[in-house]
Motif scaffolding. Structure first.
Motif, mmCIF file in Angstrom:
data_model
loop_
_atom_site.group_PDB
_atom_site.id
_atom_site.type_symbol
_atom_site.label_atom_id
_atom_site.label_comp_id
_atom_site.label_asym_id
_atom_site.label_seq_id
_atom_site.Cartn_x
_atom_site.Cartn_y
_atom_site.Cartn_z
ATOM 1 N N VAL A 259 0.860 -1.101 0.024
ATOM 2 C CA VAL A 259 0.007 -0.093 0.158
ATOM 3 C C VAL A 259 0.984 1.140 0.118
ATOM 4 O O VAL A 259 1.694 1.323 0.882
ATOM 5 N N GLU A 260 0.623 2.155 -0.934
ATOM 6 C CA GLU A 260 1.452 3.182 -1.108
ATOM 7 C C GLU A 260 0.818 4.603 -1.219
ATOM 8 O O GLU A 260 -0.150 4.679 -2.142
ATOM 9 N N ASN A 261 1.067 5.600 -0.511
ATOM 10 C CA ASN A 261 0.592 6.664 -0.594
ATOM 11 C C ASN A 261 -1.091 6.921 -0.632
ATOM 12 O O ASN A 261 -1.484 7.473 -1.384
ATOM 13 N N ASN B 66 -2.019 9.838 2.972
ATOM 14 C CA ASN B 66 -0.589 9.227 2.788
ATOM 15 C C ASN B 66 -0.272 8.005 3.542
ATOM 16 O O ASN B 66 0.850 7.858 4.545
ATOM 17 N N SER C 70 1.197 4.303 3.695
ATOM 18 C CA SER C 70 1.895 3.270 3.070
ATOM 19 C C SER C 70 2.612 2.260 4.128
ATOM 20 O O SER C 70 2.837 2.452 5.168
ATOM 21 N N LYS D 190 3.729 -2.392 3.798
ATOM 22 C CA LYS D 190 4.175 -3.610 3.271
ATOM 23 C C LYS D 190 3.860 -4.582 4.024
ATOM 24 O O LYS D 190 4.247 -4.864 5.084
ATOM 25 N N SER E 262 -2.253 7.019 -5.064
ATOM 26 C CA SER E 262 -2.434 5.916 -4.263
ATOM 27 C C SER E 262 -2.306 4.830 -4.950
ATOM 28 O O SER E 262 -3.065 4.638 -6.292
#
Length: 136
Positions: free
Chosen positions: A8-10, A27, A29, A31, A70
């Motif tokens: 999951v990023e940004n 925002n 993030s 893993k 996202s």
């Protein structure tokens, strides 16, 4: 090195409600590698449930808006770009969520076994009743 299963990023999520914009997640993030466990913790209203539901794209598409940067990737599949068939195949088979409110998670008018059997068969069309009973 262990493979990253969930990335999951940004993650930015807004809800458009009654001509107002509510910024629910900003925002985020993280893993999760194969075999790892991740706990999202925070105070009430901090966005834990919204973040979790977004991973499976369970937020109401009519109201939820993801930020342009996202990204949610599960085992190489872009969740935010996936079609409904791909999502249906993932949900319950490869990825699932346990909701925090037990009174709304199960139907009090159905036996627990029947609910488990139904869930197993919905997510695996090839599963026969006998196999579903054994799995439940």
């Amino acid at each position: 090195m262990t493979k990253q299963l969930l990335v999951v990023e940004n993650l930015d999520i807004n809800f458009e409600l009654h001509e107002k914009n509510v910024h629910a997640v900003r925002n985020v993030s993280f893993k999760v590698a194969e075999g790892e466990t991740l706990a999202l913790v925070g105070e009430s209203g901090s966005g834990k449930s919204v973040t979790s539901m977004s991973v499976m794209r369970l937020l109401p598409e009519k109201f939820a808006r993801y930020g342009k940067d996202s990204r949610i990737t599960f085992d190489g599949i872009s969740i935010l770009d996936a079609d409904e068939k791909t999502l249906r195949d993932l949900r319950g088979n490869r990825i699932s969520v346990i909701f925090q409110e037990p009174m709304t998670s199960l139907n009090p008018f159905m036996r627990i076994g029947a609910q488990l059997i139904e869930a197993a068969r919905v997510h695996n069309k090839k599963l026969g009743k006998k196999e579903a009973v054994q799995k439940a």
